[in-house]
Motif scaffolding. Structure first.
Motif, PDB file in Angstrom:
ATOM      1  N   MET A  30      50.858  46.733  20.248  1.00  0.00           N
ATOM      2  CA  MET A  30      49.535  46.178  20.469  1.00  0.00           C
ATOM      3  C   MET A  30      48.446  47.223  20.294  1.00  0.00           C
ATOM      4  SD  MET A  30      49.699  43.132  20.653  1.00  0.00           S
ATOM      5  CE  MET A  30      51.156  43.201  19.665  1.00  0.00           C
ATOM      6  N   ALA A  31      48.737  48.465  20.703  1.00  0.00           N
ATOM      7  CA  ALA A  31      47.753  49.526  20.526  1.00  0.00           C
ATOM      8  C   ALA A  31      47.463  49.724  19.037  1.00  0.00           C
ATOM      9  CB  ALA A  31      48.265  50.819  21.160  1.00  0.00           C
ATOM     10  N   VAL A  32      48.523  49.749  18.230  1.00  0.00           N
ATOM     11  CA  VAL A  32      48.348  49.948  16.787  1.00  0.00           C
ATOM     12  C   VAL A  32      47.606  48.767  16.172  1.00  0.00           C
ATOM     13  CG1 VAL A  32      49.565  50.129  14.602  1.00  0.00           C
ATOM     14  CG2 VAL A  32      50.374  51.418  16.586  1.00  0.00           C
ATOM     15  N   LEU A  33      48.050  47.560  16.521  1.00  0.00           N
ATOM     16  CA  LEU A  33      47.418  46.362  15.980  1.00  0.00           C
ATOM     17  C   LEU A  33      45.938  46.326  16.336  1.00  0.00           C
ATOM     18  CD1 LEU A  33      47.929  43.577  14.580  1.00  0.00           C
ATOM     19  CD2 LEU A  33      48.101  42.633  16.876  1.00  0.00           C
ATOM     20  N   SER A  34      45.632  46.696  17.588  1.00  0.00           N
ATOM     21  CA  SER A  34      44.245  46.590  18.017  1.00  0.00           C
ATOM     22  C   SER A  34      43.370  47.587  17.285  1.00  0.00           C
ATOM     23  CB  SER A  34      44.152  46.799  19.526  1.00  0.00           C
ATOM     24  OG  SER A  34      44.460  48.132  19.838  1.00  0.00           O
ATOM     25  N   VAL A  35      43.905  48.779  17.006  1.00  0.00           N
ATOM     26  CA  VAL A  35      43.105  49.755  16.263  1.00  0.00           C
ATOM     27  C   VAL A  35      42.805  49.218  14.866  1.00  0.00           C
ATOM     28  CG1 VAL A  35      43.160  52.000  15.148  1.00  0.00           C
ATOM     29  CG2 VAL A  35      43.854  51.782  17.508  1.00  0.00           C
ATOM     30  N   MET A  36      43.826  48.598  14.263  1.00  0.00           N
ATOM     31  CA  MET A  36      43.603  48.049  12.926  1.00  0.00           C
ATOM     32  C   MET A  36      42.514  46.989  12.945  1.00  0.00           C
ATOM     33  SD  MET A  36      47.566  48.096  11.722  1.00  0.00           S
ATOM     34  CE  MET A  36      47.583  46.399  11.371  1.00  0.00           C
ATOM     35  N   ILE A  37      42.592  46.104  13.925  1.00  0.00           N
ATOM     36  CA  ILE A  37      41.597  45.037  13.987  1.00  0.00           C
ATOM     37  C   ILE A  37      40.226  45.586  14.359  1.00  0.00           C
ATOM     38  CG2 ILE A  37      40.956  42.963  15.263  1.00  0.00           C
ATOM     39  CD1 ILE A  37      43.838  42.194  15.327  1.00  0.00           C
ATOM     40  N   GLU A  38      40.241  46.561  15.257  1.00  0.00           N
ATOM     41  CA  GLU A  38      38.967  47.135  15.685  1.00  0.00           C
ATOM     42  C   GLU A  38      38.257  47.805  14.506  1.00  0.00           C
ATOM     43  OE1 GLU A  38      36.148  49.905  17.469  1.00  0.00           O
ATOM     44  OE2 GLU A  38      37.961  50.603  16.454  1.00  0.00           O
ATOM     45  N   ARG A  39      39.016  48.598  13.736  1.00  0.00           N
ATOM     46  CA  ARG A  39      38.419  49.307  12.609  1.00  0.00           C
ATOM     47  C   ARG A  39      37.915  48.366  11.516  1.00  0.00           C
ATOM     48  NH1 ARG A  39      36.441  54.067  13.521  1.00  0.00           N
ATOM     49  NH2 ARG A  39      35.940  52.748  15.262  1.00  0.00           N
ATOM     50  N   THR A  40      38.653  47.276  11.281  1.00  0.00           N
ATOM     51  CA  THR A  40      38.276  46.417  10.160  1.00  0.00           C
ATOM     52  C   THR A  40      37.274  45.339  10.560  1.00  0.00           C
ATOM     53  OG1 THR A  40      40.224  45.106  10.635  1.00  0.00           O
ATOM     54  CG2 THR A  40      40.403  46.690   8.853  1.00  0.00           C
ATOM     55  N   LEU A  41      37.437  44.761  11.747  1.00  0.00           N
ATOM     56  CA  LEU A  41      36.618  43.595  12.090  1.00  0.00           C
ATOM     57  C   LEU A  41      35.642  43.848  13.229  1.00  0.00           C
ATOM     58  CD1 LEU A  41      39.314  40.778  11.869  1.00  0.00           C
ATOM     59  CD2 LEU A  41      37.471  41.238  10.271  1.00  0.00           C
ATOM     60  N   PHE A  42      36.186  44.246  14.376  1.00  0.00           N
ATOM     61  CA  PHE A  42      35.356  44.239  15.571  1.00  0.00           C
ATOM     62  C   PHE A  42      34.191  45.219  15.494  1.00  0.00           C
ATOM     63  CE2 PHE A  42      38.851  42.520  18.611  1.00  0.00           C
ATOM     64  CZ  PHE A  42      38.729  41.304  17.992  1.00  0.00           C
ATOM     65  N   ARG A  43      34.386  46.352  14.804  1.00  0.00           N
ATOM     66  CA  ARG A  43      33.328  47.357  14.825  1.00  0.00           C
ATOM     67  C   ARG A  43      32.034  46.860  14.177  1.00  0.00           C
ATOM     68  NH1 ARG A  43      34.804  52.188  10.915  1.00  0.00           N
ATOM     69  NH2 ARG A  43      32.840  52.825  11.788  1.00  0.00           N
ATOM     70  N   GLU A  58      32.089  56.293  19.032  1.00  0.00           N
ATOM     71  CA  GLU A  58      32.907  55.300  18.323  1.00  0.00           C
ATOM     72  C   GLU A  58      34.380  55.633  18.396  1.00  0.00           C
ATOM     73  OE1 GLU A  58      32.506  53.774  14.541  1.00  0.00           O
ATOM     74  OE2 GLU A  58      30.452  53.080  14.790  1.00  0.00           O
ATOM     75  N   ARG A  59      34.667  56.936  18.238  1.00  0.00           N
ATOM     76  CA  ARG A  59      36.068  57.344  18.266  1.00  0.00           C
ATOM     77  C   ARG A  59      36.639  57.148  19.676  1.00  0.00           C
ATOM     78  NH1 ARG A  59      39.458  61.790  18.956  1.00  0.00           N
ATOM     79  NH2 ARG A  59      37.834  62.727  20.199  1.00  0.00           N
ATOM     80  N   VAL A  60      35.853  57.586  20.659  1.00  0.00           N
ATOM     81  CA  VAL A  60      36.285  57.406  22.050  1.00  0.00           C
ATOM     82  C   VAL A  60      36.542  55.930  22.311  1.00  0.00           C
ATOM     83  CG1 VAL A  60      35.593  57.605  24.455  1.00  0.00           C
ATOM     84  CG2 VAL A  60      35.000  59.407  22.838  1.00  0.00           C
ATOM     85  N   PHE A  61      35.642  55.125  21.796  1.00  0.00           N
ATOM     86  CA  PHE A  61      35.785  53.699  22.045  1.00  0.00           C
ATOM     87  C   PHE A  61      37.051  53.139  21.397  1.00  0.00           C
ATOM     88  CE2 PHE A  61      35.069  49.224  21.132  1.00  0.00           C
ATOM     89  CZ  PHE A  61      34.924  48.784  22.434  1.00  0.00           C
ATOM     90  N   ALA A  62      37.297  53.580  20.159  1.00  0.00           N
ATOM     91  CA  ALA A  62      38.493  53.079  19.472  1.00  0.00           C
ATOM     92  C   ALA A  62      39.744  53.411  20.266  1.00  0.00           C
ATOM     93  CB  ALA A  62      38.572  53.675  18.072  1.00  0.00           C
ATOM     94  N   ILE A  63      39.776  54.634  20.823  1.00  0.00           N
ATOM     95  CA  ILE A  63      40.956  55.030  21.606  1.00  0.00           C
ATOM     96  C   ILE A  63      41.067  54.170  22.865  1.00  0.00           C
ATOM     97  CG2 ILE A  63      42.017  56.903  22.913  1.00  0.00           C
ATOM     98  CD1 ILE A  63      40.644  58.817  20.940  1.00  0.00           C
ATOM     99  N   THR A  64      39.936  54.006  23.546  1.00  0.00           N
ATOM    100  CA  THR A  64      39.952  53.188  24.764  1.00  0.00           C
ATOM    101  C   THR A  64      40.408  51.776  24.456  1.00  0.00           C
ATOM    102  OG1 THR A  64      37.928  54.369  25.239  1.00  0.00           O
ATOM    103  CG2 THR A  64      38.606  52.701  26.812  1.00  0.00           C
ATOM    104  N   PHE A  65      39.879  51.266  23.355  1.00  0.00           N
ATOM    105  CA  PHE A  65      40.208  49.899  22.963  1.00  0.00           C
ATOM    106  C   PHE A  65      41.714  49.767  22.736  1.00  0.00           C
ATOM    107  CE2 PHE A  65      40.342  46.299  20.009  1.00  0.00           C
ATOM    108  CZ  PHE A  65      39.512  45.413  20.679  1.00  0.00           C
ATOM    109  N   ALA A  66      42.268  50.739  22.030  1.00  0.00           N
ATOM    110  CA  ALA A  66      43.704  50.698  21.759  1.00  0.00           C
ATOM    111  C   ALA A  66      44.499  50.756  23.055  1.00  0.00           C
ATOM    112  CB  ALA A  66      44.092  51.864  20.856  1.00  0.00           C
ATOM    113  N   LEU A  67      44.083  51.655  23.963  1.00  0.00           N
ATOM    114  CA  LEU A  67      44.777  51.764  25.247  1.00  0.00           C
ATOM    115  C   LEU A  67      44.719  50.444  26.001  1.00  0.00           C
ATOM    116  CD1 LEU A  67      43.793  55.240  26.729  1.00  0.00           C
ATOM    117  CD2 LEU A  67      46.087  54.344  26.326  1.00  0.00           C
ATOM    118  N   GLY A  68      43.519  49.881  26.047  1.00  0.00           N
ATOM    119  CA  GLY A  68      43.328  48.636  26.792  1.00  0.00           C
ATOM    120  C   GLY A  68      44.193  47.519  26.242  1.00  0.00           C
ATOM    121  N   CYS A  69      44.187  47.383  24.912  1.00  0.00           N
ATOM    122  CA  CYS A  69      44.971  46.309  24.305  1.00  0.00           C
ATOM    123  C   CYS A  69      46.459  46.575  24.462  1.00  0.00           C
ATOM    124  CB  CYS A  69      44.611  46.152  22.836  1.00  0.00           C
ATOM    125  SG  CYS A  69      42.944  45.522  22.649  1.00  0.00           S
ATOM    126  N   GLY A  70      46.838  47.853  24.397  1.00  0.00           N
ATOM    127  CA  GLY A  70      48.237  48.204  24.622  1.00  0.00           C
ATOM    128  C   GLY A  70      48.674  47.757  26.009  1.00  0.00           C
TER     129      GLY A  70
END
Lengths: 392, 287, 254
Positions: B73-86, B188-200
């Protein structure tokens, strides 16, 4: 202002235009089910039952080709079901309405069947009153009082004197509670406590603890199929409420195959009442189960599937009997009193109530060839719904 | 009586901890970027599916499946975050709501397509089944396990947030995003990491939840309401808030149903409305 | 929530023997409006996420309440026995739905006219002022909470009208009219069309319902996949809603 008027005209025209279609040679069956949302699995299993019957018996009956028009209600939504039924009749010119997994949806659409004079085949919804809502409704599934009233009596005969009931707080659950309690107390038993759980209940521990506190001889459980049977089963075991210390009784959903798998060893000894048993030893049932699992990636049929399968059987036979006449009056006359051997066992349609008459099976979870199964321990043939006629 | 209170507290706390794992990520990301991610529950759902699938298809043990759900989920969320959510951080709240609801729809349809509508089953190892009796009270072993996992994760989160560099960056970004950016922090980078952690964590929570609440394609919707309640009661951007909110909700829910079964289902909503009217920012909310 | 309240109100008075549609509709609207006004005192105390959650919480409370009172609402089976009398004693609600359609359209038209009047009135101006800047309105002496309460009551009453319409044209009311999903659908339609615009709401509703009808007709099992994609595309490419997008194209042309 002008825009709105124009819009109104366009919309108005749309309706007039769409209602002008003409009847065709094909036999159109409108299937209304909750294909999406929390009851999607029920809809899919029921649909698979329908599809299997068509695959086995061909898509032509009495010279007319069968065409299914599927519509999704998205959950218990009677107004949507009603609107879809209306659209199917008016816009798509269907000959027969079918499906109806959920009681509120069947009740919502009943009036349309009466007004349009179309046969309406209820393939699952299990509250007694449904067939009384329109003279064109016939049911091929089961009614909750049918399986539970006799079950209550049987439980007393087996020596149970005190029971606690725990049911989901909605129409079917309350029906189950009432009819089980009626059968049980009329025979002489006592209900020592009754609780109702919210329909969408994620955690049963509190309710099960209340049962444990009361320490009854038996507990009767009714929960909707899906995730809940396994969840409540495990909650019972966590509290030490499992056979043989206490008798666990319930309607068949409680021990459907997925729930059994999830509960594992702890399910042993649970007793349930139902109209369809997957493992029932019968050539017709064997063929049906084999055909079904082959067509559905190994998924086994359940109560929804058999309702859809027998529902299609009823439609086919009725259309054959009327020689292709699909008026509601002709079809409902043909359906009344119809009797046949289904994979579930012998069944028939009561000519008076248009409701299903069938054998009720009482099953106990036992180990067969190293696997836990529902083994039939008792059969009660030709059971009618005990509530019909009682209300009048 | 005391034993009943103990058992209700225990069960409620276990349920609350499940909700905590599912919602803590949303709370932190919401507090940091004001990004309303209604698809958070969908990550929980797929986490559950990942766990079920690896256990069934690959025969991996439960304890391996849990971290796998987290990682996937962490990996998936980073992918989605980078492509869509940002693209949506600057968009209005309503657009975020609409977009993420769209994601939930797609996720539910995808889950139906891949896994079917059937309820998924997880087979626990024997040592997690059943219950132990201590002082005449029966405790479910699996529930104790959930509490243990949640407590370890809470400890890690609190430690990470208080003591590590990344934790300091996250705190800075939550407290004042502009200022943090002004100081040269790559928010942005901090956020991406947090987002991945949260979704994980949501994925992990989802995997743990299968045994208690089951798993089907509507999981994302069902849990969304509970998750939102936890986040709003606890307050945005606060781990302790989510912890307290989730524990309160879980215990309140179980206790309400146990002691007053007739009104049990009202209680959590009454609690929600009452708390928010008195403290609109939640119990631990800062802004 | 107010949709459901109106629906239940209209349904219940009809079951209790008053099936005259127009007066029933008006009473349902007023009923929902009064409840809306009472609730608005709570609502205006909170903002942002808390606002959403308080409204959601109240919605769930109403839902559970309706579920717990089967003697009044029919519980999960839904309310049965609704009989709506013909409009003006002339036009019956028939199977073909012409009457229901014309009736609903007429009510929509009237509500729309009313809303337009409202937006262009001084009250509407005050509301727009609140939308642009909440803090400044009290500063110029406007009672912004009073305004908000009033508009909340009005919109509750319109939702109540809609619910009553549904109850009368379909003769059914059930718990789903109070559900979270129903509210979510409405919000989605609104944002889809573009918020803060009257026509946006109408356009969004039409697009959402037509898309759902068509997609569900093609494949009832996976239609929400299509809806999901539609929502995502709209947000990514038309951040102001479909109407806002169209308005921008028109602006460019000019």
């Amino acid at each position: 202002m002008l825009k709105t008027t124009a819009l109104a005209m366009v919309l108005g025209l749309g309706v007039a235009w769409s209602s002008g279609a003409v009847a065709q040679e094909t036999l159109k069956i409108g299937v209304i089910l909750p294909y999406s949302g929390p009851f999607a699995d029920a809809a899919n299993q029921l649909q698979a039952g329908i599809d299997l019957y068509i695959a086995e018996h061909g898509d032509e009956v009495a010279g007319r080709k069968i065409e299914l028009i599927k519509r999704d209600t998205g959950g218990p939504a009677p107004d949507v079901a009603r609107r879809l039924a209306q659209e199917l009749v008016v816009r798509d010119n269907v000959d027969i309405l079918a499906g109806f997994a959920l009681t509120p949806e069947a009740l919502g659409a009943a009036e349309i069947a009466t007004e349009a004079q179309k046969l309406m085949v209820v393939m699952n919804a299990a509250t007694s009153v449904i067939t009384e809502q329109s003279p064109y409704i016939v049911r091929t599934s089961v009614t909750i009082p049918q399986v539970n009233y006799a079950f209550g009596t049987w439980a007393y005969e087996q020596g149970v004197r005190e029971a606690y009931t725990l049911v989901a707080d909605y129409g079917p659950g309350i029906d189950a509670e009432t009819s089980f309690a009626k059968g049980f107390t009329e025979a002489g038993g006592t209900i020592v406590g009754a609780d109702r759980t919210p329909v969408a209940n994620p955690d049963f521990s509190a309710y099960v603890q209340r049962v444990a506190d009361a320490d009854p001889e038996a507990v009767y459980i009714f929960v909707p199929g899906g995730a809940q049977p396994a969840a409540i089963g495990k909650a019972l075991v966590d509290r030490g409420l499992s056979p043989p210390d206490i008798k666990v009784l319930g309607q068949g959903e409680l021990t459907h195959p997925e729930a059994l798998e999830s509960m594992g060893e702890t399910a042993r000894g649970i007793i349930t009442t139902f109209h369809y048993t997957l493992e029932r030893d019968d050539p017709l049932n064997k063929a049906y189960v084999d055909g079904y699992t082959a067509a559905n990636n190994g998924r086994e049929p359940d109560l929804f599937s058999i309702g859809g399968y027998d529902g299609m059987h009823l439609i086919y036979e009725a259309v054959k009997a009327t020689n292709g006449d699909t008026s509601g009056d002709a079809l409902i006359e043909a359906a009344k009193g119809m009797a046949w051997d289904s994979p579930r066992g012998p069944m028939s349609i009561d000519p008076e109530t248009r409701d299903v008459i069938q054998t009720v099976y009482i099953r106990e979870v036992q180990e067969v060839d190293g696997e836990l199964q529902n083994v039939i321990v008792h059969e009660i043939p030709n059971v009618k719904d005990p509530l019909h006629g009682a209300a009048q | 009586m005391i034993s009943q209170i103990v058992i209700v507290l225990f069960d409620g706390f276990a349920f609350g901890m499940l909700l905590f794992l599912l919602s803590v990520g949303l709370s932190v990301t919401l507090g940091m970027m004001n990004f309303i991610n209604l698809a958070h529950g969908a990550f929980g759902m797929f986490g559950g599916y990942v766990a079920v699938t690896v256990m069934r298809q690959l025969g991996l043990p439960f304890l391996v499946a849990l971290p796998l759900a987290f990682i996937a989920m962490a990996v998936l969320s980073v992918m989605i975050e980078r492509t869509l959510f940002r693209r949506l951080y600057k968009a209005g709240e309503l657009n975020q709501v609409l977009f993420t609801i769209g994601v939930v729809f797609v996720a539910a349809a995808a889950a139906t397509f891949i896994f079917g509508t059937v309820q998924q089953v997880i087979i626990l190892p024997d040592w997690l089944r059943g219950s132990v009796e201590i002082g005449g009270i029966r405790f479910g072993i699996y529930r104790a396990f959930i509490i243990l996992v949640a407590l370890i994760i809470t400890a890690l989160l609190v430690f990470g947030l208080e003591r590590t560099r990344l934790g300091a960056q996250i705190r800075a970004a939550v407290d004042n995003q502009r200022m943090a950016q002004g100081l040269g922090l790559d928010v942005e980078r901090v956020f991406a990491i947090t987002f991945a952690l949260g979704c994980g964590l949501a994925g992990l929570g989802g995997a743990l939840a299968v045994e208690i609440v089951g798993l089907s394609p509507s999981f994302g919707f069902q849990m969304l309401v509970y998750v939102l309640i936890v986040v709003s009661v606890g307050g945005l951007g606060s781990i302790s808030g989510s912890f307290a909110g989730a524990a309160l909700l879980g215990i309140g829910d179980v206790a309400g149903k146990y002691f007053w079964p007739e009104i049990g289902s009202f209680l959590i909503y009454l609690l929600l409305v009452a708390i928010l009217l008195v403290r609109p920012l939640g119990l631990f909310g800062k802004r | 929530m107010f949709f459901g309240l109106g629906a239940y109100f209209a349904g219940i008075i009809s079951v209790r023997g008053w099936g005259e549609p127009i007066s029933g509709l008006l009473m349902a609207g007023i009923f929902a409006g009064v409840i809306g006004y009472v609730v608005s005192f709570l609502i205006t105390r909170v903002q942002h996420l808390a606002l959403i959650m308080v409204t959601l919480g109240l919605g769930f409370l109403t839902y559970e309440l309706a579920n717990a009172m089967p003697w009044l609402t029919g519980g999960t089976d839904g309310l049965r026995g609704i009989r709506t009398w013909p409009i003006f004693g002339q036009f019956k609600f028939d199977l073909w739905g012409y009457t229901g359609y014309a009736y609903a359209l007429a009510v929509l038209f009237l509500c729309f006219l009313l809303s337009r009047r409202l937006v262009n009135s001084s009250f509407g101006l005050a509301l727009r002022g609140i939308r642009e800047n909440v803090k400044r309105m009290p500063a110029i002496g406007a009672d912004h909470k009073g305004h908000l309460r009033l508009i909340y009551a009005i919109s509750a009453s319109i939702a109540g009208l809609a619910g009553a319409l549904m109850a009368q044209t379909t003769n059914t009311v059930a718990l789903d009219s109070l559900s979270f999903e129903r509210s979510a659908d409405v919000v989605v339609m609104l944002i889809l069309g573009g918020t803060g615009r009257l026509y946006g709401a109408i356009l969004g509703t039409i697009i959402f319902l037509v898309a759902r009808d068509q997609l569900a007709g093609i494949n009832p099992q996976y239609w929400y996949f299509g809806i999901g994609i539609l929502l995502m595309v709209v947000v990514l490419f038309m951040p102001k809603g479909i109407l806002g997008f169209l308005a921008r194209i028109v602006d460019r042309r000019n």
